[in-house]
Design a protein around this motif. Sequence first.
Motif, PDB file in Angstrom:
ATOM      1  N   TYR A 124    -101.514   5.497 -43.980  1.00  6.84           N
ATOM      2  CA  TYR A 124    -101.205   4.362 -42.975  1.00  6.84           C
ATOM      3  C   TYR A 124    -102.164   4.493 -41.741  1.00  6.84           C
ATOM      4  N   ALA A 125    -102.417   5.706 -41.339  1.00  9.32           N
ATOM      5  CA  ALA A 125    -103.472   5.968 -40.088  1.00  9.32           C
ATOM      6  C   ALA A 125    -104.651   5.439 -40.491  1.00  9.32           C
ATOM      7  N   ASP A 126    -105.114   5.728 -41.875  1.00 10.65           N
ATOM      8  CA  ASP A 126    -106.515   5.157 -42.065  1.00 10.65           C
ATOM      9  C   ASP A 126    -106.641   3.694 -42.276  1.00 10.65           C
ATOM     10  N   GLU A 127    -105.573   3.086 -42.812  1.00  7.96           N
ATOM     11  CA  GLU A 127    -105.425   1.713 -42.772  1.00  7.96           C
ATOM     12  C   GLU A 127    -105.489   0.899 -41.428  1.00  7.96           C
ATOM     13  N   ILE A 128    -104.825   1.408 -40.238  1.00  8.64           N
ATOM     14  CA  ILE A 128    -105.072   1.099 -39.121  1.00  8.64           C
ATOM     15  C   ILE A 128    -106.541   1.453 -38.589  1.00  8.64           C
ATOM     16  N   ARG A 129    -107.237   2.385 -38.916  1.00  9.86           N
ATOM     17  CA  ARG A 129    -108.476   2.633 -38.329  1.00  9.86           C
ATOM     18  C   ARG A 129    -109.594   1.836 -39.173  1.00  9.86           C
ATOM     19  N   ASN A 130    -109.310   1.519 -40.174  1.00  6.59           N
ATOM     20  CA  ASN A 130    -110.189   0.639 -41.195  1.00  6.59           C
ATOM     21  C   ASN A 130    -109.821  -0.877 -40.652  1.00  6.59           C
ATOM     22  N   ALA A 131    -108.677  -1.288 -40.195  1.00  3.08           N
ATOM     23  CA  ALA A 131    -108.486  -2.575 -39.894  1.00  3.08           C
ATOM     24  C   ALA A 131    -108.984  -2.834 -38.424  1.00  3.08           C
ATOM     25  N   ILE A 132    -108.970  -1.741 -37.564  1.00  7.57           N
ATOM     26  CA  ILE A 132    -109.192  -2.066 -36.121  1.00  7.57           C
ATOM     27  C   ILE A 132    -110.588  -1.660 -35.829  1.00  7.57           C
ATOM     28  N   GLU A 133    -111.130  -0.726 -36.633  1.00  9.85           N
ATOM     29  CA  GLU A 133    -112.770  -0.611 -36.349  1.00  9.85           C
ATOM     30  C   GLU A 133    -113.262  -0.179 -34.989  1.00  9.85           C
ATOM     31  N   ASP A 134    -112.208   0.077 -34.168  1.00 14.92           N
ATOM     32  CA  ASP A 134    -112.949   0.664 -32.950  1.00 14.92           C
ATOM     33  C   ASP A 134    -113.764   2.089 -32.988  1.00 14.92           C
ATOM     34  N   HIS A 135    -113.063   2.737 -34.097  1.00 22.65           N
ATOM     35  CA  HIS A 135    -113.735   4.120 -34.248  1.00 22.65           C
ATOM     36  C   HIS A 135    -115.168   4.023 -34.186  1.00 22.65           C
ATOM     37  N   ARG A 136    -115.698   2.840 -35.009  1.00 20.01           N
ATOM     38  CA  ARG A 136    -116.970   2.896 -35.009  1.00 20.01           C
ATOM     39  C   ARG A 136    -117.601   2.803 -33.905  1.00 20.01           C
TER      40      ARG A 136
END
Length: 256
Positions: A124-136
């Motif tokens: 679920y944490a990965d799903e958040i990261r992938n959807a929000i993309e700020d980490h890029r």
Amino acid sequence: MKSRHKHIRCFDDAESVSVAAAAYFLEAAAAAIADKGRFSVALSGGSTPRRVFELLAAPECRDRLDWGKIDFFWGDERSVAPEHADSNYRMAVTAMLNPLGIDSERIHRMPAEREDREQAAIEYADEIRNAIEDHRFGKAVPQIDLIMLGMGADGHTASLFPFTAALTETHRLVVPNYVEKLATWRMTMTAPLINQGRRILFLVAGSDKAAVLREVLEGPEDYARLPSQMIKPAHGDLVWLIDASAAAALRDRVCS
Ligand code: 6PG
């Protein structure tokens, strides 16, 4: 760490809190969509949010947003199947997401019923990261545009219950959390993730919340006993919408 902006607004009753929350949601979503073409929100369970969701799905609000540009997450979930009456997902789907015809790709259900709960939380944490993309763009923790929260009469928020393991989490974004007094597992966003939210909105209504609200807002810090005190956004805005019966014990004239 201090919140950049903290606002406390009081209303006559729970209905007025819900109306104000729906207006806040619309404003936050419209601003984010105008700014970057997307909006992300973490929903909560509870009776006040249900009314907010119904208001948002009603014609007066429905037509004011491009709902296809919104990603829906959950701040916490009970360990039940999605069709269960206690499911926070089911509540939001019934009250808002289905009536609005939201595309399933935009609905990020928290899979708290899975038995491999550690793995489910990681995914679920990965799903958040992938959807929000700020980490890029170099951000270690994704910034959700709006995180909606309630507060229990024991001071919990999301599924960050007093004296539970999730309160000590400093790195993970989402964790399973065993709640001994309920004899059940929950899944919850952690304070490190919630506190990166661009806006955090607490909805609190009812006289059963009055005593603990006074402690949370006006008492000394005691995070283990009063997890709602842990919510202090690092950069974003923190807004409390409170009804008169929940605000009744506050000593300070905090309502703006
Ligand atoms: C849940 C919630 C929880 C809730 C509070 C307050 O799944 O139970 O997300 O954190 O917000 O218990 O709920 P009420 O607003 O209904 O009192």
